[in-house]
Scaffold this motif. Structure first.
Motif, short mmCIF file in Angstrom:
data_model
loop_
_atom_site.label_atom_id
_atom_site.label_comp_id
_atom_site.label_asym_id
_atom_site.label_seq_id
_atom_site.Cartn_x
_atom_site.Cartn_y
_atom_site.Cartn_z
N ALA A 44 0.83 -1.21 0.00
CA ALA A 44 0.00 0.00 0.00
C ALA A 44 0.87 1.25 0.00
O ALA A 44 0.55 2.24 -0.68
N ASP A 45 1.96 1.22 0.74
CA ASP A 45 2.85 2.38 0.82
C ASP A 45 3.49 2.67 -0.53
O ASP A 45 3.55 3.82 -0.98
N GLU A 46 3.99 1.63 -1.20
CA GLU A 46 4.65 1.82 -2.50
C GLU A 46 3.65 2.29 -3.56
O GLU A 46 3.96 3.16 -4.39
N ILE A 47 2.46 1.72 -3.55
CA ILE A 47 1.46 2.13 -4.53
C ILE A 47 0.97 3.54 -4.25
O ILE A 47 0.71 4.31 -5.18
N CYS A 48 0.89 3.92 -2.98
CA CYS A 48 0.51 5.28 -2.63
C CYS A 48 1.53 6.27 -3.21
O CYS A 48 1.16 7.32 -3.75
N MET A 49 2.81 5.94 -3.12
CA MET A 49 3.85 6.83 -3.62
C MET A 49 3.85 6.89 -5.14
O MET A 49 4.02 7.95 -5.74
N ASP A 50 3.69 5.74 -5.79
CA ASP A 50 3.84 5.68 -7.25
C ASP A 50 2.55 5.99 -8.01
O ASP A 50 2.57 6.67 -9.04
N VAL A 51 1.43 5.47 -7.54
CA VAL A 51 0.17 5.61 -8.27
C VAL A 51 -0.74 6.66 -7.62
O VAL A 51 -1.46 7.36 -8.31
N GLY A 52 -0.70 6.75 -6.29
CA GLY A 52 -1.49 7.76 -5.60
C GLY A 52 -2.34 7.19 -4.48
O GLY A 52 -2.46 5.96 -4.32
N THR A 53 -2.94 8.08 -3.72
CA THR A 53 -3.74 7.66 -2.57
C THR A 53 -4.99 6.90 -2.98
O THR A 53 -5.44 5.99 -2.28
N TRP A 54 -5.58 7.26 -4.12
CA TRP A 54 -6.80 6.57 -4.55
C TRP A 54 -6.52 5.09 -4.80
O TRP A 54 -7.27 4.22 -4.37
N ALA A 55 -5.43 4.82 -5.51
CA ALA A 55 -5.08 3.44 -5.82
C ALA A 55 -4.74 2.65 -4.56
O ALA A 55 -5.06 1.46 -4.45
N ALA A 56 -4.08 3.30 -3.59
CA ALA A 56 -3.75 2.62 -2.34
C ALA A 56 -5.02 2.28 -1.57
O ALA A 56 -5.13 1.17 -1.01
#
Length: 229
Positions: A44-56
């Motif tokens: 979740a942390d990596e996806i939040c950084m790369d894709v954004g909070t919505w994707a996380a």
């Protein structure tokens, strides 16, 4: 369970060994449940950084939804259905409060990372160039994580600038890494079709954008295609 055992044991070698085992377990943080939840947090942390909070938020909500169902877990966990470990895991999953993703345009735009914005702009610009030349447009987008494939594909399918423009598919490699076999891995449960069907639809134009892992790049034979990573 070790704490409970420790409380009930009389002073002696057994109590000392149990105390040492408990201390080692706490220090290593490598129980089945601990490792699974740690992997989920990292994803979740990596996806939040790369894709954004919505994707996380989307990833967390889908992982918890799948993991709380017996069919959403790996066979090894299903075999633990009546064990203390499985009950402890379920108790911890039930404590996780994941915000449900909002599907309105403003939330999706605000929850998209700068990388996603750059990707969307590049996809739209190249598609416009191809249409001006009378050419069909195809694009491959490579990411490093298997769960990022699903998260980014879902975001593009919902994004107000891309949802009515692109038909997005997912392609995953056949990695046998330990990360894939985390009990909270949802990639096998949420793929809508297999790799062969996805590639076939991509070649015929049923899909014009594919999100893929780098592992899936091996052996691909696709001509005249834009690639992003």
């Amino acid at each position: 369970s070790l704490r409970r055992k420790l409380r009930n044991l009389p002073a002696g070698p057994d109590k000392t060994r149990t105390d040492q085992r408990l201390s080692k377990t706490i220090a290593k943080r490598d129980t089945y449940t601990h490792k699974g939840l740690r992997d989920l947090h990292r994803a979740a942390d990596e996806i939040c950084m790369d894709v954004g909070t919505w994707a996380a938020d989307w990833l967390l909500s889908r992982v918890l939804e799948q993991a709380r169902r017996s069919q959403g877990l790996l066979p090894e966990l299903a075999g633990l259905a009546n064990t203390k470990e499985a009950r402890y895991l379920k108790e911890n999953l039930d404590r996780v409060e994941a915000p449900a993703p909002s599907y309105d345009d403003e939330s999706i735009l605000a929850g998209s990372s700068s990388k996603v914005s750059a990707l969307v702009n590049a996809l739209l610009a190249e598609r416009e160039s191809c249409e001006a030349l009378g050419e069909d447009y195809r694009a491959l987008v490579f990411v490093t994580r298997r769960d990022a494939v699903l998260s980014l594909a879902e975001l593009l399918a919902r994004h107000p600038l891309t949802r009515d423009t692109f038909r997005v598919g997912c392609l995953l490699g056949n990695s046998e890494s330990s990360r894939r076999h985390s009990f909270l891995d949802i990639t096998r449960h949420l793929l809508k079709q297999d790799a062969n069907r996805t590639l076939s639809d991509f070649r015929t134009g049923e899909l014009d954008v594919i999100i893929a892992t780098a592992v899936a790049e091996e052996g691909l034979d696709i001509q005249a295609c834009s690639a992003y990573s």
